[in-house]
Design a protein around this motif. Structure first.
Motif, PDB file in Angstrom:
ATOM      1  N   ARG A 121      -2.403   2.150  -7.184  1.00 28.90           N
ATOM      2  CA  ARG A 121      -1.191   2.470  -7.951  1.00 28.90           C
ATOM      3  C   ARG A 121      -1.546   2.845  -9.389  1.00 28.90           C
ATOM      4  O   ARG A 121      -0.936   3.745  -9.961  1.00 28.90           O
ATOM      5  CB  ARG A 121      -0.243   1.274  -7.961  1.00 28.90           C
TER       6      ARG A 121
ATOM      7  N   ALA B 233       2.692   6.127  -3.455  1.00 26.33           N
ATOM      8  CA  ALA B 233       3.587   5.737  -2.357  1.00 26.33           C
ATOM      9  C   ALA B 233       3.603   6.779  -1.240  1.00 26.33           C
ATOM     10  O   ALA B 233       3.835   6.446  -0.079  1.00 26.33           O
ATOM     11  CB  ALA B 233       4.994   5.502  -2.880  1.00 26.33           C
TER      12      ALA B 233
ATOM     13  N   LYS C 121       3.888   0.490  -0.215  1.00 30.46           N
ATOM     14  CA  LYS C 121       5.299   0.447  -0.605  1.00 30.46           C
ATOM     15  C   LYS C 121       6.063  -0.499   0.319  1.00 30.46           C
ATOM     16  O   LYS C 121       6.867  -1.311  -0.137  1.00 30.46           O
ATOM     17  CB  LYS C 121       5.906   1.843  -0.571  1.00 30.46           C
TER      18      LYS C 121
END
Length: 78
Positions: free
Chosen positions: A58, A66, A73
């Motif tokens: 991330r 995502a 997610k």
């Protein structure tokens, strides 16, 4: 300062040492730190593992993580 640069500053590793841990040369590590290239997907996973999660996928791909790893997610919502 990006996540890789922050990790290197905190760990004391050089770009070359870090690159060896994740299978990159120093030049590529420099380019990733400076934002000259996006971090390749496979490299994101290697960096996350090499840093024991201190630098995450991330962190490395904030705009599309995502889409690339939808399971992350889904894990947020579990």
């Amino acid at each position: 300062m990006n996540a890789i640069a922050s990790f290197l500053a905190a760990s004391g590793l050089t770009q070359s040492e870090f690159g060896r841990q994740v299978g990159l040369n120093q030049s590529m590590v420099y380019q990733l730190i400076k934002g000259l290239r996006p971090v390749p997907e496979k490299v994101c996973v290697r960096i996350e593992r090499a840093t024991a999660g201190a630098v995450t996928r991330r962190d490395l791909r904030p705009d599309d993580w995502a889409d690339i790893w939808p399971e992350l997610k889904e894990a947020d919502h579990a």
